[in-house]
Write a protein that holds these residues in place. Structure first.
Motif, PDB file in Angstrom:
ATOM      1  N   ALA A 110       0.931  -0.865   0.111  1.00  0.00           N
ATOM      2  CA  ALA A 110      -0.217  -0.126  -0.331  1.00  0.00           C
ATOM      3  C   ALA A 110       1.300   1.162   0.149  1.00  0.00           C
ATOM      4  CB  ALA A 110      -1.022   0.044   1.479  1.00  0.00           C
ATOM      5  N   GLN A 111       1.967   1.083   0.602  1.00  0.00           N
ATOM      6  CA  GLN A 111       3.150   2.423   0.894  1.00  0.00           C
ATOM      7  C   GLN A 111       3.298   2.648  -0.339  1.00  0.00           C
ATOM      8  OE1 GLN A 111       6.041   1.655   3.828  1.00  0.00           O
ATOM      9  NE2 GLN A 111       4.320   1.927   5.457  1.00  0.00           N
ATOM     10  N   LEU A 112       4.000   1.769  -1.161  1.00  0.00           N
ATOM     11  CA  LEU A 112       5.086   0.929  -2.580  1.00  0.00           C
ATOM     12  C   LEU A 112       3.709   1.392  -3.745  1.00  0.00           C
ATOM     13  CD1 LEU A 112       7.645  -0.063  -1.768  1.00  0.00           C
ATOM     14  CD2 LEU A 112       7.398   2.718  -2.398  1.00  0.00           C
ATOM     15  N   ILE A 124       2.206  -0.942  -5.016  1.00  0.00           N
ATOM     16  CA  ILE A 124       2.121  -1.841  -6.016  1.00  0.00           C
ATOM     17  C   ILE A 124       1.576  -2.346  -6.981  1.00  0.00           C
ATOM     18  CG2 ILE A 124       3.118  -4.250  -5.367  1.00  0.00           C
ATOM     19  CD1 ILE A 124       5.495  -3.341  -3.456  1.00  0.00           C
ATOM     20  N   THR A 125       1.797  -2.487  -8.011  1.00  0.00           N
ATOM     21  CA  THR A 125       0.131  -2.422  -8.882  1.00  0.00           C
ATOM     22  C   THR A 125       1.095  -4.145  -9.290  1.00  0.00           C
ATOM     23  OG1 THR A 125       1.753  -2.165 -10.664  1.00  0.00           O
ATOM     24  CG2 THR A 125       0.075  -0.068 -10.005  1.00  0.00           C
ATOM     25  N   TYR A 126       1.263  -4.584  -8.717  1.00  0.00           N
ATOM     26  CA  TYR A 126       1.984  -5.535  -9.723  1.00  0.00           C
ATOM     27  C   TYR A 126       1.318  -7.607  -9.061  1.00  0.00           C
ATOM     28  CZ  TYR A 126       6.115  -5.392  -7.960  1.00  0.00           C
ATOM     29  OH  TYR A 126       7.399  -5.643  -7.061  1.00  0.00           O
ATOM     30  N   PRO A 127       1.070  -8.160  -8.857  1.00  0.00           N
ATOM     31  CA  PRO A 127       0.374  -9.480  -7.813  1.00  0.00           C
ATOM     32  C   PRO A 127       1.356 -10.073  -7.014  1.00  0.00           C
ATOM     33  CG  PRO A 127      -0.207 -10.198 -10.327  1.00  0.00           C
ATOM     34  CD  PRO A 127       0.762  -8.816 -10.107  1.00  0.00           C
ATOM     35  N   LEU A 128       1.110  -9.948  -5.775  1.00  0.00           N
ATOM     36  CA  LEU A 128       1.958 -10.296  -4.213  1.00  0.00           C
ATOM     37  C   LEU A 128       1.782 -11.150  -4.116  1.00  0.00           C
ATOM     38  CD1 LEU A 128       2.488  -6.996  -2.607  1.00  0.00           C
ATOM     39  CD2 LEU A 128       4.638  -8.320  -4.574  1.00  0.00           C
ATOM     40  N   LEU A 129       2.522 -12.926  -3.750  1.00  0.00           N
ATOM     41  CA  LEU A 129       2.153 -13.888  -3.043  1.00  0.00           C
ATOM     42  C   LEU A 129       2.728 -13.627  -2.001  1.00  0.00           C
ATOM     43  CD1 LEU A 129       2.131 -15.748  -6.216  1.00  0.00           C
ATOM     44  CD2 LEU A 129       0.394 -14.953  -4.898  1.00  0.00           C
ATOM     45  N   VAL A 130       2.677 -14.544  -0.690  1.00  0.00           N
ATOM     46  CA  VAL A 130       2.657 -14.787   0.692  1.00  0.00           C
ATOM     47  C   VAL A 130       4.088 -15.856   0.469  1.00  0.00           C
ATOM     48  CG1 VAL A 130       3.031 -14.720   2.728  1.00  0.00           C
ATOM     49  CG2 VAL A 130       1.869 -13.417   1.107  1.00  0.00           C
ATOM     50  N   ALA A 131       4.913 -16.393   0.676  1.00  0.00           N
ATOM     51  CA  ALA A 131       6.075 -17.429   1.009  1.00  0.00           C
ATOM     52  C   ALA A 131       6.569 -17.435   2.481  1.00  0.00           C
ATOM     53  CB  ALA A 131       7.150 -17.377  -0.530  1.00  0.00           C
ATOM     54  N   ASP A 132       6.689 -18.435   2.245  1.00  0.00           N
ATOM     55  CA  ASP A 132       7.373 -18.451   3.916  1.00  0.00           C
ATOM     56  C   ASP A 132       8.640 -18.754   3.479  1.00  0.00           C
ATOM     57  OD1 ASP A 132       7.146 -21.131   3.333  1.00  0.00           O
ATOM     58  OD2 ASP A 132       5.429 -21.994   4.647  1.00  0.00           O
ATOM     59  N   PHE A 133       9.633 -19.021   4.494  1.00  0.00           N
ATOM     60  CA  PHE A 133      11.169 -20.010   4.956  1.00  0.00           C
ATOM     61  C   PHE A 133      11.368 -20.940   3.587  1.00  0.00           C
ATOM     62  CE2 PHE A 133      10.897 -16.287   7.866  1.00  0.00           C
ATOM     63  CZ  PHE A 133      12.550 -15.586   7.093  1.00  0.00           C
ATOM     64  N   ALA A 134      10.407 -21.204   3.622  1.00  0.00           N
ATOM     65  CA  ALA A 134      10.554 -23.177   2.390  1.00  0.00           C
ATOM     66  C   ALA A 134      10.115 -22.550   1.024  1.00  0.00           C
ATOM     67  CB  ALA A 134       9.029 -23.635   2.864  1.00  0.00           C
ATOM     68  N   ALA A 135      10.586 -21.183   0.739  1.00  0.00           N
ATOM     69  CA  ALA A 135      10.524 -20.977  -0.348  1.00  0.00           C
ATOM     70  C   ALA A 135      12.271 -20.629  -0.692  1.00  0.00           C
ATOM     71  CB  ALA A 135       9.652 -19.021  -0.848  1.00  0.00           C
ATOM     72  N   LEU A 136      13.293 -20.739  -0.377  1.00  0.00           N
ATOM     73  CA  LEU A 136      14.495 -20.320   0.272  1.00  0.00           C
ATOM     74  C   LEU A 136      14.430 -21.601  -0.605  1.00  0.00           C
ATOM     75  CD1 LEU A 136      15.321 -19.122   3.501  1.00  0.00           C
ATOM     76  CD2 LEU A 136      15.045 -17.991   1.088  1.00  0.00           C
ATOM     77  N   ASP A 137      14.455 -22.572  -0.241  1.00  0.00           N
ATOM     78  CA  ASP A 137      14.345 -24.112  -0.985  1.00  0.00           C
ATOM     79  C   ASP A 137      14.131 -24.244  -2.594  1.00  0.00           C
ATOM     80  OD1 ASP A 137      15.471 -25.635   1.427  1.00  0.00           O
ATOM     81  OD2 ASP A 137      13.248 -26.267   2.260  1.00  0.00           O
TER      82      ASP A 137
END
Length: 174
Positions: A111-113, A115-128
């Motif tokens: 909201a602050q920036l 951002i107009t593109y889709p944002l998804l939320v990842a946990d730290f498993a995304a590091l793998d």
């Protein structure tokens, strides 16, 4: 001896079917070798909590940007990504931010920036997942550009510089 019209049509149809199957198998083989298949199949949630998979945007060039709200270089490159999404129609190029953070923090930051593109939320498993794509250090930001078939066209560890994304996208949009 020349084949009659019916035989020629059957042979042509079989040839087209084989070519289509080869293209499909080739795309899957490319995806599996680069880690792209895992990325496309991975389920993330959007800011509304809805499960999403990147395969939803396959068929267009995809810029998958792994980032976090606490990452200073990530913050610096977000305006470049916003500009790139505005410059290219989403039917051709889709920027997707994959935030490694809490959804509430990502939402506030988005909201602050503005951002107009889709944002998804990842946990730290995304590091793998990032490691499978070549980011052995797990550093952020990490950008993966997928071509229209879903194969990895380019990976980039570190913040994108002005003009760099345009250079990466240009040959993929021809």
């Amino acid at each position: 001896m020349l084949p009659d019209r019916r035989e020629a049509l059957i042979l042509g149809a079989v040839g087209l079917g084989a070519a289509a199957a080869g293209a499909l198998i080739g795309a899957f083989a490319l995806q599996s070798q680069t880690g792209a298949a895992e990325l496309l199949a991975h389920t993330f949630v959007d800011l509304a909590g809805k499960p999403r998979r990147l395969i939803e945007w396959q068929g267009r060039v995809m810029v998958c940007n792994f980032w976090a709200t606490w990452c200073a270089p990530c913050r610096e490159e977000i305006p470049l990504l916003i500009a790139a999404q505005q410059q290219h129609p989403s039917s051709m190029v889709q920027i997707v931010g994959i935030g490694i953070d809490h959804a509430a923090k990502i939402g506030e930051f988005a909201a602050q920036l503005k951002i107009t593109y889709p944002l998804l939320v990842a946990d730290f498993a995304a590091l793998d997942t990032m490691k499978q794509l070549g980011n052995r250090s797990g550093g952020l930001p990490f950008t993966v550009v997928l071509d229209r078939r879903g194969a990895v066209a380019k990976t980039r560890l570190g913040a994108l510089k002005p003009g760099e994304l345009d250079q990466i996208l240009a040959p993929l949009l021809r």
